[in-house]
Design an enzyme around this catalytic site. Structure first.
Site, PDB file in Angstrom:
ATOM      1  N   ASP A 157       0.843  -1.195   0.000  1.00  0.00           N
ATOM      2  CA  ASP A 157       0.000   0.000   0.000  1.00  0.00           C
ATOM      3  C   ASP A 157       0.885   1.254   0.000  1.00  0.00           C
ATOM      4  OD1 ASP A 157      -2.371   1.499   0.203  1.00  0.00           O
ATOM      5  OD2 ASP A 157      -2.265   1.530   2.390  1.00  0.00           O
TER       6      ASP A 157
ATOM      7  N   ASP B 262       2.536   5.039  -5.458  1.00  0.00           N
ATOM      8  CA  ASP B 262       1.777   6.266  -5.197  1.00  0.00           C
ATOM      9  C   ASP B 262       2.639   7.471  -5.543  1.00  0.00           C
ATOM     10  OD1 ASP B 262       0.317   8.383  -4.295  1.00  0.00           O
ATOM     11  OD2 ASP B 262       0.202   7.727  -2.209  1.00  0.00           O
TER      12      ASP B 262
ATOM     13  N   HIS C 178      -8.274  10.051   3.855  1.00  0.00           N
ATOM     14  CA  HIS C 178      -7.536   9.156   4.741  1.00  0.00           C
ATOM     15  C   HIS C 178      -7.782   9.554   6.191  1.00  0.00           C
ATOM     16  CE1 HIS C 178      -4.693   8.306   1.229  1.00  0.00           C
ATOM     17  NE2 HIS C 178      -5.144   7.128   1.600  1.00  0.00           N
TER      18      HIS C 178
ATOM     19  N   GLY D 233      -9.306   5.217   1.987  1.00  0.00           N
ATOM     20  CA  GLY D 233      -9.911   6.013   3.046  1.00  0.00           C
ATOM     21  C   GLY D 233     -11.301   5.588   3.455  1.00  0.00           C
TER      22      GLY D 233
ATOM     23  N   ASN E 212      -9.949   0.232   0.643  1.00  0.00           N
ATOM     24  CA  ASN E 212      -8.918   0.206   1.672  1.00  0.00           C
ATOM     25  C   ASN E 212      -9.454   0.632   3.035  1.00  0.00           C
ATOM     26  OD1 ASN E 212      -7.342  -0.254  -0.593  1.00  0.00           O
ATOM     27  ND2 ASN E 212      -5.740   1.175   0.010  1.00  0.00           N
ATOM     28  N   VAL E 213      -9.075  -0.132   4.055  1.00  0.00           N
ATOM     29  CA  VAL E 213      -9.461   0.167   5.439  1.00  0.00           C
ATOM     30  C   VAL E 213      -8.215   0.032   6.312  1.00  0.00           C
ATOM     31  CG1 VAL E 213     -10.937  -0.437   7.370  1.00  0.00           C
ATOM     32  CG2 VAL E 213     -11.774  -0.782   5.032  1.00  0.00           C
TER      33      VAL E 213
END
Length: 284
Positions: free
Chosen positions: A82, A104, A178, A206, A227-228
């Site tokens: 990630d 990213d 986020h 987020g 995503n968590v």
């Protein structure tokens, strides 16, 4: 089953028309709590770690932890990098055996984002793993980095970005944030417009702060990965804090960490159900 390659997981997600949660881990307890819930739900998932969390465990240790548990599971799982912030992060994750990676480069201007993303894609192709990239910039707190402003994904750039980079998954900025301290405001009209022109599956970051009623719509907008992170960390820390408050002379670390593992599991299980509009009876 053993850990599966990210391409294989995407095939399974598409076949079953489900939305896979991507749950951030840091250590053994978080890893086991996440995978407890995934196995109970039977819904495929990503388990992931950001480079900012790597110093605690290392790429190799995280791979070994996740693989050891996954080898005994029936539900397919992919280990994902990630928010790889530089090329070396991608290299390290691929070499450690990760099944998919995110590069990213949203902090750069568009053409530089394209160039860095393309470099990561070309390297990851040698390992046969898919690459996720971000177009736009998501506001909020991501570990130690705070981005105060939204930079929404521009649908007019999506086709060009995907074609020039060869990226396999696209993380979008559509009002998601986020962390837990900002109010997300998902622009579903923008998400729909992006879906209509994007040739690769979409990713939503987020999700900890997004209301359940919005999360359970995402599967209909081309989103395959949600995503968590913050919710899991909060549950972990609060569980330990509650145990300490009950008895600040406790030293039975095993039971305290088992409570934290269950707290993480409960959050993940709830998120899986919300993402896929499942009632308890539908989870087998």
């Amino acid at each position: 089953m053993p850990l599966v390659n990210g391409f294989k997981l995407l095939e399974i997600i598409k076949e079953r028309h489900v939305c896979a949660g991507a749950y951030n881990t840091t250590d053994l307890i978080t890893t086991m709590g996440i995978l407890d819930a995934v196995e109970q739900s039977k819904i495929p998932a990503f388990i992931q770690i950001a480079p900012t969390n790597i110093p605690l465990s290392g790429y190799g240790y995280i791979f070994d932890m996740v693989k050891r548990y996954a080898d005994k599971m029936e539900t397919p799982v992919t280990l994902h990098l990630d928010h790889g912030k530089n090329f070396q992060n991608v290299v390290d994750a691929c070499r450690a055996g990760f099944g998919s990676v995110m590069t990213d480069n949203a902090q750069y201007e568009y053409d530089e984002n394209v160039a860095h993303t393309r470099q990561a894609v070309e390297f990851a192709q040698g390992y046969g793993v898919p690459v996720e990239a971000e177009l736009g910039a998501i506001a909020g707190k991501e570990d130690d980095y705070v981005n105060p402003d939204h930079k929404y994904t521009d649908p007019d750039q999506v086709v060009d970005f995907v074609e020039r980079t060869g990226v396999n998954l696209l993380a979008v900025a559509v009002g998601n944030v986020h962390g837990l301290n900002l109010d997300p405001n998902i622009k579903f009209d923008l998400l729909k417009e992006i879906q209509s022109v994007c040739k690769v599956p979409l990713v939503l970051h987020g999700a900890s702060g997004i209301p359940d009623e919005q999360i359970n719509q995402m599967v209909n907008y081309g989103v395959v990965k949600i995503n968590v992170a913050s919710d899991l960390r909060k549950a972990y820390i609060q569980s330990m804090g509650k145990d300490y408050e009950k008895d600040n002379d406790r030293f039975d670390l095993v039971n305290v960490t088992l409570d934290a593992r269950k707290a993480v599991k409960d959050v993940v299980y709830h998120k899986i159900n919300v993402m896929n509009k499942l009632s308890p009876a539908q989870v087998y």
